[in-house]
Design a protein around this motif. Structure first.
Motif, PDB file in Angstrom:
ATOM      1  N   ALA A   1       0.837  -1.205   0.000  1.00 30.80           N
ATOM      2  CA  ALA A   1       0.000   0.000   0.000  1.00 30.80           C
ATOM      3  C   ALA A   1       0.871   1.254   0.000  1.00 30.80           C
ATOM      4  O   ALA A   1       0.611   2.203  -0.748  1.00 30.80           O
TER       5      ALA A   1
ATOM      6  N   CYS B   1       0.938   3.661  -3.239  1.00 28.73           N
ATOM      7  CA  CYS B   1       0.514   5.038  -2.995  1.00 28.73           C
ATOM      8  C   CYS B   1       1.630   6.007  -3.368  1.00 28.73           C
ATOM      9  O   CYS B   1       1.401   7.032  -4.009  1.00 28.73           O
TER      10      CYS B   1
ATOM     11  N   THR C   1       1.293   8.672  -6.401  1.00 22.73           N
ATOM     12  CA  THR C   1       1.452  10.086  -6.023  1.00 22.73           C
ATOM     13  C   THR C   1       2.572  10.730  -6.836  1.00 22.73           C
ATOM     14  O   THR C   1       2.407  11.832  -7.363  1.00 22.73           O
TER      15      THR C   1
ATOM     16  N   CYS D   1       1.233  11.416   0.177  1.00 22.55           N
ATOM     17  CA  CYS D   1       0.572  10.115   0.044  1.00 22.55           C
ATOM     18  C   CYS D   1      -0.371   9.863   1.223  1.00 22.55           C
ATOM     19  O   CYS D   1       0.022   9.968   2.382  1.00 22.55           O
TER      20      CYS D   1
ATOM     21  N   ILE E   1      -1.595   7.075   2.364  1.00 23.22           N
ATOM     22  CA  ILE E   1      -1.229   5.913   3.185  1.00 23.22           C
ATOM     23  C   ILE E   1      -0.047   6.224   4.087  1.00 23.22           C
ATOM     24  O   ILE E   1      -0.073   5.925   5.280  1.00 23.22           O
TER      25      ILE E   1
END
Length: 148
Positions: A53, A57, A61, A127, A129
């Motif tokens: 993740a 991410c 991004t 980001c 996450i």
């Protein structure tokens, strides 16, 4: 407000198996306890999914930033390593090292390389996450920018 519904099904204990599903897109992945924790393996696990993740991410991004900055990106990929510390019965997710490899097109000039390098170090701060876990998990970014 955005929502991201997910569902998980599990059967068994440590050697069990299951699946996690993104309920919006019906994407399903098998899950299992990793062999390092006495599980059967054969599927991904939450520790790996967190590293994935963060990595995905980060790269999405960076891609958005690169597009906005009109950087001539030829290719992008990232690897990530999550580190979990075991201290008796306590497990703590300590750090995720993100290693993006960004190749700019052959016509990229030195100024574009510098912008890419700068943005590669800053992308994780935008980001969702990494911002969700930042106070609990260290995020280290080690980018490699080349012209190719």
């Amino acid at each position: 407000m955005h929502e991201y519904p997910a569902s998980v099904v599990w059967a068994g204990g440590r050697k069990g198996a299951g699946k996690a599903t993104d309920d919006t897109n019906s994407v399903t992945v098998p899950i299992a306890v990793g062999p390092e924790f006495g599980g059967a393996g054969g599927g991904t696990n939450p520790e790996q999914m967190l590293a994935m993740a963060v990595a995905s991410c980060y790269l999405i991004t960076f891609g958005i930033i690169a597009e906005n900055r009109k950087l001539p990106v030829a290719s992008m990929e990232v690897s990530a390593i999550g580190e979990v510390e075991e201290n008796g019965p306590q497990f703590t997710y300590r750090k995720i090292t993100v290693r993006p490899r960004i190749v700019l097109g052959t016509g990229a000039d030195e100024a574009q390389v510098q912008v890419a390098e700068d943005m590669a170090h800053k992308a994780d701060s935008y980001c969702i996450i990494t911002n969700a876990v930042r106070d609990k998990v260290g995020i280290v970014v080690e980018p490699e920018i080349t012209v190719g």
